[in-house]
Design an enzyme around this catalytic site. Structure first.
Site, PDB file in Angstrom:
ATOM      1  N   LYS A  42       0.846  -1.193   0.000  1.00  0.00           N
ATOM      2  CA  LYS A  42       0.000   0.000   0.000  1.00  0.00           C
ATOM      3  C   LYS A  42       0.882   1.244   0.000  1.00  0.00           C
ATOM      4  O   LYS A  42       1.551   1.543   0.994  1.00  0.00           O
ATOM      5  CB  LYS A  42      -0.938   0.010   1.202  1.00  0.00           C
ATOM      6  CG  LYS A  42      -1.972   1.117   1.160  1.00  0.00           C
ATOM      7  CD  LYS A  42      -3.178   0.772   2.011  1.00  0.00           C
ATOM      8  CE  LYS A  42      -4.328   1.718   1.729  1.00  0.00           C
ATOM      9  NZ  LYS A  42      -5.592   1.299   2.373  1.00  0.00           N
ATOM     10  N   ASP A 135     -11.256   4.937  12.472  1.00  0.00           N
ATOM     11  CA  ASP A 135     -11.976   5.127  11.202  1.00  0.00           C
ATOM     12  C   ASP A 135     -12.601   3.816  10.720  1.00  0.00           C
ATOM     13  O   ASP A 135     -12.498   3.461   9.554  1.00  0.00           O
ATOM     14  CB  ASP A 135     -11.027   5.693  10.141  1.00  0.00           C
ATOM     15  CG  ASP A 135     -11.772   6.304   8.943  1.00  0.00           C
ATOM     16  OD1 ASP A 135     -12.944   6.692   9.107  1.00  0.00           O
ATOM     17  OD2 ASP A 135     -11.178   6.377   7.859  1.00  0.00           O
TER      18      ASP A 135
END
Length: 284
Positions: A42, A135
């Site tokens: 990522k 989140d």
């Protein structure tokens, strides 16, 4: 956008191809020749992610996440930097995000319970180490092709926090921002009241997300009673209320338990479970 071609090198890792892209950056299938295994890489390309202070915070968070060894949390293998852009090396997963699955409709009740329990246990492992996700949302929950639930992106939200907050920031529909008092962090629609107020998140912030919206425990009621047509209230207590409802998909009546303020989704932080472990115990 920093799109990498197949064969590109990031440290010891060789890019094989693109898996996908999102607001924080791009995800690649890559190969680690040292261990002869494929990984997910990522690369974080979000605006401002290259700030030295943010990079330092990101690396600290990533290393903390790498210490999490739990079947319901994606494994972090490594962290690095490519031309000023940080990257994470993760276990390569095959399957879909919860968001992708929900686009096809709500899951059966038993499946929702399985998801909720897996997410709760993954969060509980993080909370035991003092790590708060901040989140949690369907995009950050992954269902593998083997049926295992994985919580993604611990620590990534903190990378985007501003060094100072502003009134203009608070009007943004996506508030991927800070953990210091007075600074917002989270995604609108999943943020806890304390996040909206700019207060410091803690484990109970994740518990709120767990019991709210489309993330998990509320799916026990079809996502705010989603496809179920409520007939009447049968009773309340413990974790929430029990409703008599009709499932039009099966043309039959069912009992639906809605997880409410008593432990998971209370707007008052002190009224929630201290950690996700309590929520997991209620679901097990």
């Amino acid at each position: 956008m920093v799109t990498l071609a197949g064969g590109a090198q990031l440290g010891p890792y060789e890019v094989v191809g693109v898996i996908g892209a999102g607001g924080m950056g791009e995800v690649y299938r890559a190969r680690d020749p040292r261990l002869s295994r494929e990984v997910a890489l990522k690369l974080i390309t979000a605006d401002g992610a290259s700030s030295p202070e943010r990079l330092s915070r990101f690396e600290t968070e990533a290393r903390a996440a790498a210490q999490l060894a739990h079947p319901n949390v994606v494994t972090v293998f490594d962290v690095g930097n490519h031309d000023g852009h940080p990257y994470l090396v993760l276990e390569l997963l095959e399957g879909e995000t919860q968001r992708e699955i929900l686009l096809s409709g709500l899951p059966p009740l038993r499946q929702a319970v399985t998801w909720a329990l897996g997410i709760s246990r993954g969060l509980a492992a993080a909370h035991d180490r003092g790590i708060v996700h901040r989140d949690l949302k369907p995009e950050n929950v992954f269902l593998t092709s083997e049926g295992r639930v994985k919580v993604l992106d611990f620590g990534l939200a903190k990378l985007s926090e501003p060094l100072v907050s502003s009134a203009a920031d608070r009007e943004s529909p996506t508030a991927t921002r800070g953990t210091s008092p007075g600074v917002l962090l989270g995604t609108v629609g999943y943020m806890s009241p304390e996040q909206v107020k700019g207060e410091t998140p803690d484990a109970r912030t994740d518990v709120f997300a767990l019991g709210s919206g489309e993330a998990p425990m509320s799916l026990l009621a079809g996502g705010h009673l989603g496809p179920y047509e409520v007939v009447d209230l049968l009773g309340a207590g413990g974790m929430g209320e029990v409703y008599r409802a009709r499932d039009p998909r099966l043309s039959r009546e069912v009992a639906v338990k809605l997880i409410t303020a008593d432990g998971a989704s209370s707007p008052e932080r002190l009224s929630r479970f201290e950690t996700a472990a309590r929520a997991a115990a209620q679901l097990a």
